[in-house]
Design a protein around this motif. Sequence first.
Motif, mmCIF file in Angstrom:
data_model
loop_
_atom_site.group_PDB
_atom_site.id
_atom_site.type_symbol
_atom_site.label_atom_id
_atom_site.label_comp_id
_atom_site.label_asym_id
_atom_site.label_seq_id
_atom_site.Cartn_x
_atom_site.Cartn_y
_atom_site.Cartn_z
ATOM 1 N N TYR A 185 4.555 -4.029 16.167
ATOM 2 C CA TYR A 185 5.915 -4.150 16.071
ATOM 3 C C TYR A 185 6.307 -2.701 15.684
ATOM 4 O O TYR A 185 5.495 -1.854 15.006
ATOM 5 N N ASP A 186 7.366 -1.970 15.702
ATOM 6 C CA ASP A 186 7.839 -0.672 15.624
ATOM 7 C C ASP A 186 7.838 -0.203 14.286
ATOM 8 O O ASP A 186 7.664 0.953 13.866
ATOM 9 N N ARG A 187 8.417 -1.166 13.244
ATOM 10 C CA ARG A 187 8.454 -0.747 11.837
ATOM 11 C C ARG A 187 8.292 -1.904 10.838
ATOM 12 O O ARG A 187 8.924 -3.250 11.180
ATOM 13 N N VAL A 188 7.537 -1.846 10.066
ATOM 14 C CA VAL A 188 7.243 -2.855 8.895
ATOM 15 C C VAL A 188 7.644 -2.492 7.621
ATOM 16 O O VAL A 188 7.009 -1.256 7.087
ATOM 17 N N TYR A 189 8.245 -3.007 6.934
ATOM 18 C CA TYR A 189 8.482 -2.924 5.494
ATOM 19 C C TYR A 189 7.927 -4.074 4.632
ATOM 20 O O TYR A 189 7.751 -5.198 4.921
ATOM 21 N N LEU A 190 7.121 -3.360 3.693
ATOM 22 C CA LEU A 190 6.229 -4.341 2.751
ATOM 23 C C LEU A 190 7.165 -4.268 1.363
ATOM 24 O O LEU A 190 6.951 -2.945 0.754
ATOM 25 N N TYR A 191 7.745 -5.215 1.119
ATOM 26 C CA TYR A 191 8.430 -5.227 -0.027
ATOM 27 C C TYR A 191 7.861 -5.915 -1.420
ATOM 28 O O TYR A 191 7.347 -7.014 -1.277
ATOM 29 N N GLY A 192 7.779 -5.129 -2.306
ATOM 30 C CA GLY A 192 7.319 -5.531 -3.661
ATOM 31 C C GLY A 192 8.327 -5.321 -4.782
ATOM 32 O O GLY A 192 8.986 -4.409 -4.825
ATOM 33 N N VAL A 193 8.054 -6.030 -6.039
ATOM 34 C CA VAL A 193 9.096 -5.890 -7.174
ATOM 35 C C VAL A 193 8.641 -4.845 -7.916
ATOM 36 O O VAL A 193 9.500 -4.108 -8.883
ATOM 37 N N LEU A 220 -0.645 2.710 10.158
ATOM 38 C CA LEU A 220 -0.607 2.891 8.811
ATOM 39 C C LEU A 220 0.985 3.792 8.761
ATOM 40 O O LEU A 220 1.951 3.509 7.950
ATOM 41 N N GLU A 221 1.255 4.525 9.663
ATOM 42 C CA GLU A 221 2.429 5.261 9.968
ATOM 43 C C GLU A 221 3.556 4.566 10.017
ATOM 44 O O GLU A 221 4.936 4.864 9.674
ATOM 45 N N ARG A 222 3.579 3.119 10.544
ATOM 46 C CA ARG A 222 4.586 2.242 10.927
ATOM 47 C C ARG A 222 4.844 1.386 9.787
ATOM 48 O O ARG A 222 5.916 0.670 9.647
ATOM 49 N N ILE A 223 4.247 1.325 8.504
ATOM 50 C CA ILE A 223 4.310 0.574 7.485
ATOM 51 C C ILE A 223 5.106 1.654 6.029
ATOM 52 O O ILE A 223 4.571 2.494 6.052
ATOM 53 N N THR A 224 6.279 0.808 5.806
ATOM 54 C CA THR A 224 6.849 1.582 4.677
ATOM 55 C C THR A 224 6.838 0.594 3.475
ATOM 56 O O THR A 224 7.103 -0.723 3.573
ATOM 57 N N MET A 225 6.419 1.100 2.605
ATOM 58 C CA MET A 225 6.278 0.388 1.275
ATOM 59 C C MET A 225 7.666 0.520 0.473
ATOM 60 O O MET A 225 7.919 1.765 0.338
ATOM 61 N N THR A 226 8.146 -0.392 -0.159
ATOM 62 C CA THR A 226 9.577 -0.356 -0.979
ATOM 63 C C THR A 226 9.583 -1.514 -2.024
ATOM 64 O O THR A 226 9.300 -2.428 -1.635
ATOM 65 N N THR A 227 10.332 -0.898 -2.931
ATOM 66 C CA THR A 227 10.944 -1.944 -3.940
ATOM 67 C C THR A 227 12.397 -2.189 -3.816
ATOM 68 O O THR A 227 13.048 -3.015 -4.671
ATOM 69 N N SER A 228 12.922 -1.499 -2.842
ATOM 70 C CA SER A 228 14.533 -1.730 -2.577
ATOM 71 C C SER A 228 14.885 -2.999 -1.600
ATOM 72 O O SER A 228 14.227 -3.133 -0.578
ATOM 73 N N LYS A 229 15.585 -3.724 -2.072
ATOM 74 C CA LYS A 229 15.904 -4.849 -1.333
ATOM 75 C C LYS A 229 17.029 -4.592 0.046
ATOM 76 O O LYS A 229 17.292 -5.413 0.932
#
Length: 318
Positions: free
Chosen positions: A30-38, A72-81
């Motif tokens: 898939y084009d973009r993946v967000y990995l969300y964590g607190v 790896l470049e398509r994965i964005t790690m974020t704590t923002s909802k």
Amino acid sequence: MRKQSRIHTVVIAGPGIMGASFAQIFAKWYDRVYLYGVSESSLEKADYLISINQKAQVEQGALTQAESQALLERITMTTSKDCFAQADFVLEAIPEKMDVKHTFWEEVSRLVGEDVVLATNTSGMSVTEIAQAVCRPERFAGMHWVNPPHLIPLVEVIAGEASADETLDILCDIAVSLEKKPVRVYKDPTGFILNRLQYAVVREAFHCVEMGYASMEDVDNVVKYGLGLRYACIGPFETIDFGGIDIFNKVGSYMFDALCNDGGLPRLLKEAYEEGKCGVKNCNGFYDYSDGKDQTALARRDAAFIAVCNALYGKPKS
């Protein structure tokens, strides 16, 4: 509802062992993946896990170095909802606590678009009960993966009482798009199908050791070199057909009564837990994983899984 063909941005909630693997799986297709964590610390741990997994896949030839880097470049790690407002699909892999899941879905199911399909990766909690906190629960269902999910093909798609058939169709389509093997599970049974079968085997394995029939190592070897090898190729009902329904009926007439039917935890499992043993994760389990033997064991496991999957299903397409 948003069909699989319209899914471009995926949000994975929960950066643990499973979530880190999910990010890699979806980023391959898939084009973009967000990995969300607190927390930032949880995302740092996920980044480390992903680097280990990617290294293993490159070394085993499952991915080229260039393919791994692009993934790896398509994965964005974020704590923002804020990421949930962009989601075309959300897969949750947060701790297995009902109150935690309810709090999460109560909020997130209202942040996403109304046509976005939602899934929980619970290993056995009631999908129906989790769905009580979901806005428009007909678009919600279970999606149970097997650890390590970036290597194991099976995905159980579980219907809660409110899950629409269309939701199950979309989740199966998503699994197929990832080159996984989806199965549908109805009536939301405790443990679904895989864990019901797995824990039946685990109970009997402990029973055989506790009764002195064989050592842990030899019970493992029975599964690795016999039962598991067979079941990697044909399932239990196929096994019965090949072996003969008449034979299984005859042997079953005395075997089923001889099996362990005890309820509760096996004694050896309970004692190991009370002694603080957690297995590979703290290098202290039924086997010794100290002094780097944990990394050796993980590498050996992953190499074996990749080899078996390639042998049975062919090398995954890039």
